[in-house]
Write an enzyme that holds these catalytic residues in place. Structure first.
Site, PDB file in Angstrom:
ATOM      1  N   ARG A  50      41.252  36.118  38.519  1.00  0.00           N
ATOM      2  CA  ARG A  50      41.359  37.368  37.663  1.00  0.00           C
ATOM      3  C   ARG A  50      41.388  38.562  38.623  1.00  0.00           C
ATOM      4  O   ARG A  50      40.305  39.037  38.859  1.00  0.00           O
ATOM      5  CB  ARG A  50      39.987  37.213  37.054  1.00  0.00           C
ATOM      6  CG  ARG A  50      39.820  36.022  36.140  1.00  0.00           C
ATOM      7  CD  ARG A  50      38.447  36.302  35.541  1.00  0.00           C
ATOM      8  NE  ARG A  50      38.181  34.798  34.531  1.00  0.00           N
ATOM      9  CZ  ARG A  50      37.063  34.478  33.872  1.00  0.00           C
ATOM     10  NH1 ARG A  50      36.008  35.292  34.045  1.00  0.00           N
ATOM     11  NH2 ARG A  50      37.144  33.546  33.282  1.00  0.00           N
ATOM     12  N   ASP A  52      41.983  42.193  39.904  1.00  0.00           N
ATOM     13  CA  ASP A  52      41.440  43.642  39.455  1.00  0.00           C
ATOM     14  C   ASP A  52      42.612  44.457  38.998  1.00  0.00           C
ATOM     15  O   ASP A  52      43.790  44.214  39.481  1.00  0.00           O
ATOM     16  CB  ASP A  52      40.348  44.171  40.317  1.00  0.00           C
ATOM     17  CG  ASP A  52      39.150  43.495  40.580  1.00  0.00           C
ATOM     18  OD1 ASP A  52      38.709  42.677  39.708  1.00  0.00           O
ATOM     19  OD2 ASP A  52      38.585  43.690  41.403  1.00  0.00           O
ATOM     20  N   ARG A 202      39.277  43.391  49.808  1.00  0.00           N
ATOM     21  CA  ARG A 202      39.476  44.748  50.047  1.00  0.00           C
ATOM     22  C   ARG A 202      38.426  45.443  50.926  1.00  0.00           C
ATOM     23  O   ARG A 202      38.562  46.276  51.849  1.00  0.00           O
ATOM     24  CB  ARG A 202      39.299  45.550  48.791  1.00  0.00           C
ATOM     25  CG  ARG A 202      40.760  45.309  47.729  1.00  0.00           C
ATOM     26  CD  ARG A 202      40.536  45.657  46.374  1.00  0.00           C
ATOM     27  NE  ARG A 202      40.138  47.187  46.284  1.00  0.00           N
ATOM     28  CZ  ARG A 202      39.592  47.581  45.199  1.00  0.00           C
ATOM     29  NH1 ARG A 202      39.429  46.897  43.905  1.00  0.00           N
ATOM     30  NH2 ARG A 202      39.376  48.701  45.216  1.00  0.00           N
TER      31      ARG A 202
END
Length: 263
Positions: A50, A52, A202
């Site tokens: 999923r 972002d 990230r």
């Protein structure tokens, strides 16, 4: 109902992420809208990851159940026709068994993060890479990345809103390469694990960028990891340069694909 696996690439910029939302554009919503043009009662589709808002994909995998026995090539062609003009493409399609699940059957996910070091603003790759205006050193980042490999409590590199049951994950690879880029240098982070925490990649890249810039020492990354404290993490970089590059399965779909990213 026949089950099909779809290999999907997309530009995440215009979307709120993969997951369908009632009032925001999503990649899942775009693919499901195309499917309903072929069959009106298609069940919800499931994906391997999923992603972002703003995150891209080179090899997202989703599966869907259809009433009709479609030829996989014709199904991909029909979906691509109805996906226009959204920046989403089905690049491969295969018939799979009823026990195949795009998310739960996955043995690994592979991510690519593109970071460009150059003073000038980006033009062609704007929204596709993260640009920093200063120089970066590759060897310290590579040294720091080695501290993250293996099984750890990754609380430091986990978003506060992460819903994973445990912060303990095993990181199988975090390789960094430096390549030529017009008027600068590009650093590519290749990250591989069975699964990831929310914002983990990230958080890794934002922290390692601080090492490359000289603000952190490589050992500081181990100290941050051992702290098991989100406050010890470096900056979380923007989503622009992040790509879901591929997904691995025990029995790979798309066996006829030429690029081998899912083999």
């Amino acid at each position: 109902m026949p089950r099909y696996a779809l290999k999907i690439e997309y530009d995440g910029g215009p979307f709120s992420g993969w997951q369908r939302q009632a009032d925001q554009p999503s990649v899942q919503g775009a693919v499901e809208a195309a499917l309903t043009r072929l069959e009106p009662d298609v069940p919800s589709i499931a994906a391997a990851g999923r992603t972002d808002a703003g995150v891209h994909a080179l090899g997202q995998v989703a599966h869907c159940d259809l009433a009709k026995d479609w030829d996989p090539f014709r199904l991909s062609e029909a979906l691509n026709y109805h996906l226009k003009p959204a920046p989403v493409a089905v690049v491969a399609c295969d018939r799979v068994g009823d026990d195949f699940h795009a998310r739960f059957s996955a043995l690994e996910r592979r991510y690519l993060f593109r970071l460009v070091s150059r003073r000038a603003p980006l033009t062609h790759d704007r929204g596709k890479v993260w640009r920093v205006p200063h120089e970066l050193a590759l060897p310290p980042m590579q040294e720091a990345a080695r501290h993250l490999l293996g099984k750890h409590d990754f609380t430091t590199f986990r978003a506060s809103i992460c819903q994973a049951a445990s912060p303990v994950k095993t990181l199988d690879a975090l390789d960094i390469e430096e390549v030529d880029y017009p008027s600068g240098r590009e650093f590519r982070f290749h990250v591989r694990a069975r699964s990831f925490l929310h914002n983990q990649v990230r958080s890794f890249v934002g922290t390692l960028e601080r090492v490359g810039a000289g603000a952190w020492a490589p050992q500081d990354v181990k100290t941050a990891l051992d702290a098991c404290d989100r406050a010890a993490c470096g900056p979380v970089c923007p989503p622009d340069g992040l790509y879901l590059a591929g997904v691995g399965y025990e029995t790979a779909p798309f066996a006829a694909a030429q690029d081998g990213t899912l083999a």
